[in-house]
Design a protein around this motif. Structure first.
Motif, PDB file in Angstrom:
ATOM      1  N   GLY A   1      57.766 -40.974 132.700  1.00  0.00           N
ATOM      2  CA  GLY A   1      57.486 -42.210 132.925  1.00  0.00           C
ATOM      3  C   GLY A   1      56.268 -43.048 132.567  1.00  0.00           C
ATOM      4  N   LYS A   2      56.459 -44.365 132.577  1.00  0.00           N
ATOM      5  CA  LYS A   2      55.471 -45.308 131.971  1.00  0.00           C
ATOM      6  C   LYS A   2      54.692 -45.497 133.049  1.00  0.00           C
ATOM      7  N   LEU A   3      53.180 -45.922 132.909  1.00  0.00           N
ATOM      8  CA  LEU A   3      52.140 -45.937 133.717  1.00  0.00           C
ATOM      9  C   LEU A   3      52.504 -47.425 134.417  1.00  0.00           C
ATOM     10  N   PRO A   4      52.828 -47.566 135.860  1.00  0.00           N
ATOM     11  CA  PRO A   4      53.283 -48.803 136.327  1.00  0.00           C
ATOM     12  C   PRO A   4      52.081 -49.850 136.033  1.00  0.00           C
TER      13      PRO A   4
ATOM     14  N   MET B   1      44.889 -37.594 146.203  1.00  0.00           N
ATOM     15  CA  MET B   1      45.791 -37.583 147.037  1.00  0.00           C
ATOM     16  C   MET B   1      46.570 -39.170 147.147  1.00  0.00           C
ATOM     17  N   VAL B   2      45.856 -39.971 146.686  1.00  0.00           N
ATOM     18  CA  VAL B   2      46.512 -41.448 146.552  1.00  0.00           C
ATOM     19  C   VAL B   2      47.021 -41.555 144.982  1.00  0.00           C
ATOM     20  N   ILE B   3      46.270 -42.139 144.177  1.00  0.00           N
ATOM     21  CA  ILE B   3      46.314 -42.292 142.731  1.00  0.00           C
ATOM     22  C   ILE B   3      47.131 -41.226 141.926  1.00  0.00           C
ATOM     23  N   GLY B   4      46.617 -40.301 141.857  1.00  0.00           N
ATOM     24  CA  GLY B   4      47.002 -39.033 141.223  1.00  0.00           C
ATOM     25  C   GLY B   4      48.710 -38.791 141.773  1.00  0.00           C
TER      26      GLY B   4
ATOM     27  N   VAL C   1      55.206 -40.064 136.346  1.00  0.00           N
ATOM     28  CA  VAL C   1      54.713 -40.639 135.248  1.00  0.00           C
ATOM     29  C   VAL C   1      54.062 -39.559 134.121  1.00  0.00           C
ATOM     30  N   SER C   2      54.253 -39.941 133.008  1.00  0.00           N
ATOM     31  CA  SER C   2      53.716 -38.992 131.989  1.00  0.00           C
ATOM     32  C   SER C   2      52.146 -38.400 132.278  1.00  0.00           C
ATOM     33  N   PRO C   3      52.088 -37.174 132.275  1.00  0.00           N
ATOM     34  CA  PRO C   3      50.457 -37.003 132.688  1.00  0.00           C
ATOM     35  C   PRO C   3      49.753 -37.422 131.532  1.00  0.00           C
TER      36      PRO C   3
ATOM     37  N   GLY D   1      58.427 -50.487 136.952  1.00  0.00           N
ATOM     38  CA  GLY D   1      58.801 -50.498 135.668  1.00  0.00           C
ATOM     39  C   GLY D   1      58.361 -49.190 135.139  1.00  0.00           C
ATOM     40  N   VAL D   2      58.679 -48.017 135.694  1.00  0.00           N
ATOM     41  CA  VAL D   2      58.354 -46.857 135.392  1.00  0.00           C
ATOM     42  C   VAL D   2      59.077 -46.137 134.317  1.00  0.00           C
TER      43      VAL D   2
END
Ligand code: SF4
Length: 509
Positions: free
Chosen positions: A336-339, A372-375, A383-385, A508-509
């Protein structure tokens, strides 16, 4: 004697600002030269927060001035200098052509890409071990060799023994290796904690700020409020400030979050450590002293020591052991793309709005908003690592490849298949609700997992478990949560999956 007559060119990278490194100490100040170069490539490799670029450039300029004051010969290439090739390789090549050194030396770069670039220009470059860490890479490999799993806890215990930190003879001080059970406290009301020391930008920093604004007007993040230590003296002051005012409370509240309070009891020392303005050993010594003098409780001190000689050094060992291709791993197949919200902080989700917003404001956040929130969000959305790793690499003042990539690709995104963590750090909104006050003002309902107002963390968490059910079935640590997935009826599973897809489209992922 012949060795002593060799003319040395020492490459000092932006995260190698250590006056006491063996390479620096060995230089002949009248004859050898230190090469330092500000190059655009290092701020354009990934989108870089303007505060991160300012920190690196200003700290480099201060360090070069200190070297000159100590009579070192410094070839310092400024970003705007005529002839600057804007790459580290290009600047090494120019320096070699001009100075004709007998040998070129560099302390082990903290980024495989940079090492490759330097080697390409100068295959005979001597790469010396980075002795600023408390564990050498050889010691790490000796510990890791032959183990089926690399478990940080066991590495940490061995390092406590080896370094004699918080030890009572052969036993850990207080009888326990860790005090995690005491270290999960949360705040019920607005915390009142003394604000951390803020370094005031001097003229050198202000000049760099103007330069960065002019050169990268589109760079992410805000410049206003830049307060990072750019010299060793400032870094030492930040260390004293932490030990005196926030170490007591650090462990107890290390996982807590509170809207508008990014620092809480955290140290904010990682950027100084990673630029080598501070040494891990002196941070640990200062914390241990505070414990011995009764100024901080054991659980608070142990929590801090674990971060420094445990997690930080463990992650470094993994980085060099796993090699350059580690960053490309994608075991869960997430593409996935980064939102867009990662660049704006604009979202209805209060937790992400606060946590991403704080990174945009100050190029920093403590480990729980990161993990725990963003990652967590990037992981459960899919999302793509590599995309989320690049974001972390560019957006934090303490980000350097050796520390960021294993933390993100491995720990946070579980893309290494379990080298760093035996199970993915995937969590629903319940965890965030327990550890923060974000959910109280969020338009989403943290108790729901389906429906338009259901907390997106819940939707994506269950969707993640459904999607990867087969993959994690053999993981014993996942058995409990997978049982809960098996209890969902097909109608609810469908509703979760449909809502997750709709949210992904919105993002938009
Ligand atoms: Fe975040 Fe969900 Fe809580 Fe909103 S309800 S703050 S989205 S965890």
């Amino acid at each position: 004697m012949a060795e002593n007559r060799l003319k040395t060119l020492l490459v000092a990278l932006g995260d190698q600002l250590d006056h006491e490194s063996p390479e620096m100490q060995a230089l002949d100040r009248g004859r050898d030269t230190v090469l330092m170069a500000e190059v655009a490539a290092e701020s354009e490799n990934v989108p870089v927060h303007r505060q991160r670029t300012v920190l690196f450039l200003s700290a480099m300029r201060h360090f070069a001035d200190e070297l000159r004051e100590a009579s070192f010969r410094v070839r310092y290439v400024k970003l705007g200098d005529r002839g600057n090739t804007q790459s580290l390789g290009g600047e090494l090549k120019r320096a070699m052509g001009k100075l004709r050194p007998d040998r070129v030396v560099v302390t082990q770069p903290g980024d495989h890409r940079v090492e490759r670039e330097l080697r390409k220009v100068c295959p005979e470059i001597e790469i010396r071990p980075d002795t600023s860490f408390t564990c050498s890479l050889e010691e790490f490999d000796a510990w890791a060799d032959g183990r089926r799993e690399l478990t940080m806890e066991f590495f940490y215990r061995e390092r406590r023994r080896a370094l004699d930190v918080l030890m009572d003879g052969k036993r850990p001080a207080g009888g326990e290796w860790n005090y995690d059970k005491q270290n999960r406290e949360t705040f019920r009301t607005q915390p009142k904690i003394r604000k951390p020391y803020r370094a005031r930008p001097d003229e050198i920093t202000r000049e760099v700020m103007r330069l960065v604004e002019k050169r990268w007007p589109e760079a992410p993040g805000r410049m206003q409020g830049f307060d990072w230590p750019v010299t060793r003296a400032e870094a030492l002051r930040a260390l004293r400030d932490f030990i005196t005012h926030r170490l007591s409370g650090f462990g107890t509240y290390e996982d807590a979050m509170w809207a508008g309070e990014p620092t809480l009891y955290h140290s904010r020392l990682a950027s100084s450590l990673n630029l080598k303005l501070l040494k891990p050993a002196e941070c640990v010594e200062a914390a241990q002293r505070a414990y011995e003098q009764g100024e901080a409780a054991l659980n608070d001190v142990e929590g801090f020591v674990r971060q420094i000689i445990g997690w930080r050094e463990f992650i470094r060992g993994v980085y060099y052991r796993e090699g350059a291709d580690y960053r490309e791993r994608n075991r869960l197949g997430h593409e996935g793309k980064l939102p867009e919200l990662f660049w704006t902080g604009e979202t209805q989700m209060r937790c992400l709005r606060h946590c991403v917003g704080e990174v945009l404001d100050g190029a920093w956040g403590h480990h729980i908003p990161r993990l725990m929130v963003i990652g967590n969000f990037a992981l459960i959305v899919g999302v793509s690592p590599q995309a989320i790793n690049d974001w972390f690499l560019g957006m934090y003042t303490d980000a350097v490849d050796w520390v960021t990539t294993p933390n993100v690709v491995g720990m946070s995104q579980h893309a290494d298949g379990g080298v760093v963590g035996t199970k993915p750090y995937a969590a629903s909104g319940k965890y965030i609700d327990r550890m923060s006050n974000y959910c109280a003002s969020c338009p989403y309902d943290v108790k729901k997992r389906t429906g338009e107002d259901a907390c997106p963390f819940n939707v994506f968490y269950w969707d993640f478990l459904i999607r990867h059910h087969r993959r994690f079935k053999s993981n014993r640590r996942m058995a409990m949560v997978l049982k809960n997935v098996e209890r969902l009826d097909s109608k609810e599973k469908r509703a979760i999956r449909d809502r997750a897809e709709a949210l992904r489209r919105e993002l938009g992922v």
